[in-house]
Enzyme design. Structure first.
Site, PDB file in Angstrom:
ATOM      1  N   ARG A 163      11.671  -5.784   4.978  1.00 22.31           N
ATOM      2  CA  ARG A 163      11.389  -4.359   4.780  1.00 22.31           C
ATOM      3  C   ARG A 163      12.279  -3.466   5.648  1.00 22.31           C
ATOM      4  O   ARG A 163      12.535  -3.739   6.810  1.00 22.31           O
ATOM      5  CB  ARG A 163       9.939  -4.044   5.111  1.00 22.31           C
ATOM      6  CG  ARG A 163       9.714  -2.530   5.054  1.00 22.31           C
ATOM      7  CD  ARG A 163       8.311  -2.114   5.084  1.00 22.31           C
ATOM      8  NE  ARG A 163       7.592  -2.594   6.235  1.00 22.31           N
ATOM      9  CZ  ARG A 163       6.291  -2.417   6.359  1.00 22.31           C
ATOM     10  NH1 ARG A 163       5.614  -1.810   5.423  1.00 22.31           N
ATOM     11  NH2 ARG A 163       5.676  -2.878   7.430  1.00 22.31           N
ATOM     12  N   ARG A 198      -0.365  -8.984  13.204  1.00 18.68           N
ATOM     13  CA  ARG A 198      -0.958  -8.023  12.269  1.00 18.68           C
ATOM     14  C   ARG A 198      -1.603  -8.756  11.092  1.00 18.68           C
ATOM     15  O   ARG A 198      -2.688  -8.384  10.649  1.00 18.68           O
ATOM     16  CB  ARG A 198       0.113  -7.054  11.757  1.00 18.68           C
ATOM     17  CG  ARG A 198       0.490  -6.004  12.792  1.00 18.68           C
ATOM     18  CD  ARG A 198       1.840  -5.386  12.499  1.00 18.68           C
ATOM     19  NE  ARG A 198       1.893  -4.718  11.217  1.00 18.68           N
ATOM     20  CZ  ARG A 198       2.996  -4.601  10.478  1.00 18.68           C
ATOM     21  NH1 ARG A 198       4.135  -5.111  10.886  1.00 18.68           N
ATOM     22  NH2 ARG A 198       2.965  -3.960   9.339  1.00 18.68           N
ATOM     23  N   ARG A 231      11.305  -1.440  11.233  1.00 17.53           N
ATOM     24  CA  ARG A 231      10.232  -1.115  12.178  1.00 17.53           C
ATOM     25  C   ARG A 231      10.141  -2.179  13.267  1.00 17.53           C
ATOM     26  O   ARG A 231      10.326  -3.361  12.999  1.00 17.53           O
ATOM     27  CB  ARG A 231       8.889  -1.076  11.419  1.00 17.53           C
ATOM     28  CG  ARG A 231       8.628   0.232  10.757  1.00 17.53           C
ATOM     29  CD  ARG A 231       7.455   0.208   9.791  1.00 17.53           C
ATOM     30  NE  ARG A 231       6.241  -0.455  10.234  1.00 17.53           N
ATOM     31  CZ  ARG A 231       5.103  -0.444   9.528  1.00 17.53           C
ATOM     32  NH1 ARG A 231       5.036   0.187   8.370  1.00 17.53           N
ATOM     33  NH2 ARG A 231       4.029  -1.074   9.970  1.00 17.53           N
ATOM     34  N   LYS A 290       0.838  -1.208   0.000  1.00 18.50           N
ATOM     35  CA  LYS A 290       0.000   0.000   0.000  1.00 18.50           C
ATOM     36  C   LYS A 290       0.875   1.262   0.000  1.00 18.50           C
ATOM     37  O   LYS A 290       0.685   2.170  -0.789  1.00 18.50           O
ATOM     38  CB  LYS A 290      -0.917   0.032   1.244  1.00 18.50           C
ATOM     39  CG  LYS A 290      -1.823  -1.167   1.385  1.00 18.50           C
ATOM     40  CD  LYS A 290      -2.719  -1.059   2.589  1.00 18.50           C
ATOM     41  CE  LYS A 290      -2.023  -1.042   3.934  1.00 18.50           C
ATOM     42  NZ  LYS A 290      -1.280  -2.287   4.269  1.00 18.50           N
TER      43      LYS A 290
HETATM   44  P1  AP5 Z   1       4.847  -1.616   1.896  1.00 20.77           P
HETATM   45  O1  AP5 Z   1       4.482  -0.819   0.696  1.00 20.77           O
HETATM   46  O2  AP5 Z   1       5.603  -0.942   2.986  1.00 20.77           O
HETATM   47  O3  AP5 Z   1       3.561  -2.364   2.478  1.00 20.77           O
HETATM   48  P2  AP5 Z   1       2.264  -1.806   3.204  1.00 20.77           P
HETATM   49  O4  AP5 Z   1       1.068  -2.457   2.592  1.00 20.77           O
HETATM   50  O5  AP5 Z   1       2.276  -0.307   3.250  1.00 20.77           O
HETATM   51  O6  AP5 Z   1       2.495  -2.467   4.618  1.00 20.77           O
HETATM   52  P3  AP5 Z   1       2.480  -1.885   6.102  1.00 20.77           P
HETATM   53  O7  AP5 Z   1       3.127  -2.913   6.966  1.00 20.77           O
HETATM   54  O8  AP5 Z   1       3.031  -0.500   6.179  1.00 20.77           O
HETATM   55  O9  AP5 Z   1       0.987  -1.869   6.370  1.00 20.77           O
HETATM   56  P4  AP5 Z   1       0.333  -1.920   7.720  1.00 20.77           P
HETATM   57  O10 AP5 Z   1      -1.053  -1.728   7.281  1.00 20.77           O
HETATM   58  O11 AP5 Z   1       0.554  -3.072   8.592  1.00 20.77           O
HETATM   59  O12 AP5 Z   1       1.088  -0.771   8.536  1.00 20.77           O
HETATM   60  P5  AP5 Z   1       0.733   0.742   8.798  1.00 20.77           P
HETATM   61  O13 AP5 Z   1       1.969   1.506   8.655  1.00 20.77           O
HETATM   62  O14 AP5 Z   1      -0.484   1.173   8.048  1.00 20.77           O
HETATM   63  O15 AP5 Z   1       5.664  -2.909   1.394  1.00 20.77           O
HETATM   64  C1  AP5 Z   1       6.189  -3.844   2.328  1.00 20.77           C
HETATM   65  C2  AP5 Z   1       7.543  -4.380   1.820  1.00 20.77           C
HETATM   66  O16 AP5 Z   1       7.323  -5.142   0.638  1.00 20.77           O
HETATM   67  C3  AP5 Z   1       8.538  -3.268   1.404  1.00 20.77           C
HETATM   68  O17 AP5 Z   1       9.824  -3.697   1.754  1.00 20.77           O
HETATM   69  C4  AP5 Z   1       8.389  -3.145  -0.120  1.00 20.77           C
HETATM   70  O18 AP5 Z   1       9.596  -2.736  -0.730  1.00 20.77           O
HETATM   71  C5  AP5 Z   1       8.029  -4.598  -0.491  1.00 20.77           C
HETATM   72  N1  AP5 Z   1       7.104  -4.662  -1.622  1.00 20.77           N
HETATM   73  C6  AP5 Z   1       6.041  -3.846  -1.865  1.00 20.77           C
HETATM   74  N2  AP5 Z   1       5.399  -4.233  -2.988  1.00 20.77           N
HETATM   75  C7  AP5 Z   1       6.076  -5.337  -3.443  1.00 20.77           C
HETATM   76  C8  AP5 Z   1       5.881  -6.198  -4.582  1.00 20.77           C
HETATM   77  N3  AP5 Z   1       4.896  -6.012  -5.448  1.00 20.77           N
HETATM   78  N4  AP5 Z   1       6.756  -7.230  -4.721  1.00 20.77           N
HETATM   79  C9  AP5 Z   1       7.775  -7.437  -3.860  1.00 20.77           C
HETATM   80  N5  AP5 Z   1       8.012  -6.632  -2.764  1.00 20.77           N
HETATM   81  C10 AP5 Z   1       7.150  -5.608  -2.572  1.00 20.77           C
HETATM   82  O19 AP5 Z   1       0.295   0.660  10.324  1.00 20.77           O
HETATM   83  C11 AP5 Z   1       1.214   0.365  11.339  1.00 20.77           C
HETATM   84  C12 AP5 Z   1       0.511   0.339  12.687  1.00 20.77           C
HETATM   85  O20 AP5 Z   1      -0.078   1.629  12.943  1.00 20.77           O
HETATM   86  C13 AP5 Z   1      -0.673  -0.640  12.788  1.00 20.77           C
HETATM   87  O21 AP5 Z   1      -0.256  -1.949  13.124  1.00 20.77           O
HETATM   88  C14 AP5 Z   1      -1.484   0.022  13.898  1.00 20.77           C
HETATM   89  O22 AP5 Z   1      -0.894  -0.208  15.154  1.00 20.77           O
HETATM   90  C15 AP5 Z   1      -1.338   1.500  13.577  1.00 20.77           C
HETATM   91  N6  AP5 Z   1      -2.393   1.973  12.657  1.00 20.77           N
HETATM   92  C16 AP5 Z   1      -2.229   2.469  11.409  1.00 20.77           C
HETATM   93  N7  AP5 Z   1      -3.402   2.783  10.869  1.00 20.77           N
HETATM   94  C17 AP5 Z   1      -4.353   2.469  11.789  1.00 20.77           C
HETATM   95  C18 AP5 Z   1      -5.760   2.539  11.791  1.00 20.77           C
HETATM   96  N8  AP5 Z   1      -6.462   2.983  10.738  1.00 20.77           N
HETATM   97  N9  AP5 Z   1      -6.410   2.126  12.912  1.00 20.77           N
HETATM   98  C19 AP5 Z   1      -5.751   1.683  13.989  1.00 20.77           C
HETATM   99  N10 AP5 Z   1      -4.401   1.571  14.044  1.00 20.77           N
HETATM  100  C20 AP5 Z   1      -3.711   1.970  12.942  1.00 20.77           C
END
Ligand code: AP5
Length: 235
Positions: free
Chosen positions: A127, A171, A160, A13
Site C-alpha cells: 500500500r 494491528r 505509512r 475500508k
Molecule cells: P485500504 O482501503 O487502505 O484498507 P483499509 O481497510 O482502509 O486499511 P487501513 O490499514 O487504513 O485500516 P486500519 O484500520 O488499520 O487503519 P486506520 O487508518 O483506520 O486498502 C489497503 C490496500 O489494499 C491498498 O493498497 C488498496 O489499494 C488495496 N486494496 C483494497 N481493496 C482491495 C481489493 N479488493 N483487492 C486488492 N487490493 C485491495 O488507522 C490507523 C491507526 O490510527 C490505527 O492503527 C490506530 O493507531 C489509529 N486509529 C484509527 N482509528 C482509531 C480508533 N477508532 N481508535 C483508536 N485508534 C484509532
C-alpha cells in the site's frame, strides 16, 4: 444513510468508503485519516496519537471519541456518512450511540468487510498513500501512473510507518479484539452484515453499492432493535 464500515487493517475500508461517498455525496469520516492529518500538522492530538499509531496500537478512546463527536456535528454529515475505522472498542460503540442519539442520526448499517489474514499482509505491504489527499494506491494492483506522484492531486505518494512488517502484524493480531467487541454490539441491534472483501475492488464496490442503496437486503437482514440470529454474508 449512516454506515459503520468495519474490517481488519487492509480490508479495503478506505478504498471502498471513498468511492461510495463520492458516488452518493456522503461524508467519508475516517479516524485514521483525521489522526494522520493531525500528526502532519503537529497538533497536540497529533503529537499524542503519533506514538500509538507508529507502534500499531489503538489511540486512547477519549482522544478518538472527542474527534468523532466534533466531526459528526459538521453539516456534511447530515446527508449521510460512512464511518471508516470507528468504532473499534465497546466504549467507542457506546459513545457513538450516545453522540448520534443527541443528533437524532442513528447508525443504520454496520458492514463488516472480511478478508483472510494472508491477503491483508500482501495488501498492506504494497500500500501507498497520497500525503495530500489520502488517495490509496497499491504497488502491484493499483500503482500511481507516475511513480511517487498522486494521479488525483499530484501530491507525494508515500508508505505509512505503520505499514512496515512489525506494526502490521500487531494491528492484524489486535483486530481480533475489535471484532469480538464491536460486531456483537451491532448484531444485537439487528443491523450487522458481512461482505466478502476478498474479491476485486470493483466487485466489492458493486456489492456494497447495492447494499447501501437498499437494493440488496439479504436473507436474515433485520431492522434495528431486533437481534439477528447470525451475520449475513454477501459474496
Ligand atoms: P485500504 O482501503 O487502505 O484498507 P483499509 O481497510 O482502509 O486499511 P487501513 O490499514 O487504513 O485500516 P486500519 O484500520 O488499520 O487503519 P486506520 O487508518 O483506520 O486498502 C489497503 C490496500 O489494499 C491498498 O493498497 C488498496 O489499494 C488495496 N486494496 C483494497 N481493496 C482491495 C481489493 N479488493 N483487492 C486488492 N487490493 C485491495 O488507522 C490507523 C491507526 O490510527 C490505527 O492503527 C490506530 O493507531 C489509529 N486509529 C484509527 N482509528 C482509531 C480508533 N477508532 N481508535 C483508536 N485508534 C484509532
Amino acid at each position: 444513510m449512516r454506515i459503520v464500515l468495519l474490517g481488519p487493517p487492509g480490508a479495503g475500508k478506505g478504498t471502498q468508503a471513498r468511492r461510495l461517498c463520492e458516488e452518493l455525496s456522503w461524508a467519508h469520516v475516517s479516524t485514521g485519516d483525521i489522526l494522520r492529518d493531525a500528526v502532519k500538522r503537529g497538533t497536540v492530538v497529533g503529537r499524542e496519537a503519533k506514538r500509538y499509531m507508529d507502534a500499531g496500537q489503538l489511540v486512547p478512546d477519549a482522544v478518538v471519541i472527542k474527534i468523532i463527536a466534533q466531526r459528526l456535528k459538521r453539516k456534511d454529515c447530515a446527508n449521510g456518512f460512512i464511518l471508516d475505522g470507528f468504532p473499534r472498542t465497546l466504549a467507542q460503540c457506546e459513545a457513538l450511540e450516545a453522540i448520534l442519539e443527541k443528533l437524532a442520526m442513528p447508525i443504520e448499517r454496520a458492514i463488516h468487510l472480511t478478508v483472510p489474514r494472508q491477503a491483508l499482509f500482501r495488501r498492506l505491504s504494497g500500500r501507498r498513500l497520497c500525503r495530500q489527499c489520502q488517495a490509496p494506491y497499491h504497488m502491484e494492483s493499483h500503482p500511481p501512473k507516475k511513480e511517487g506522484v498522486c494521479d488525483a492531486c499530484g501530491g507525494e505518494v508515500y508508505q505509512r510507518d505503520d505499514d512496515k512488517p512489525e506494526p502490521v502484524r500487531k494491528r492484524i493480531d489486535d483486530y481480533e479484539r475489535v471484532v469480538a467487541s464491536v460486531a456483537p454490539f451491532y448484531m444485537k441491534r439487528g443491523i450487522y452484515l458481512e461482505v466478502d472483501g476478498d474479491r476485486t475492488i470493483p466487485r466489492v464496490y458493486e456489492d456494497l453499492l447495492k447494499l447501501v442503496k437498499g437494493k440488496r437486503r439479504g436473507r436474515g437482514f433485520q431492522r434495528r432493535g431486533v437481534p439477528s440470529a447470525a451475520p449475513v454474508r454477501h459474496s
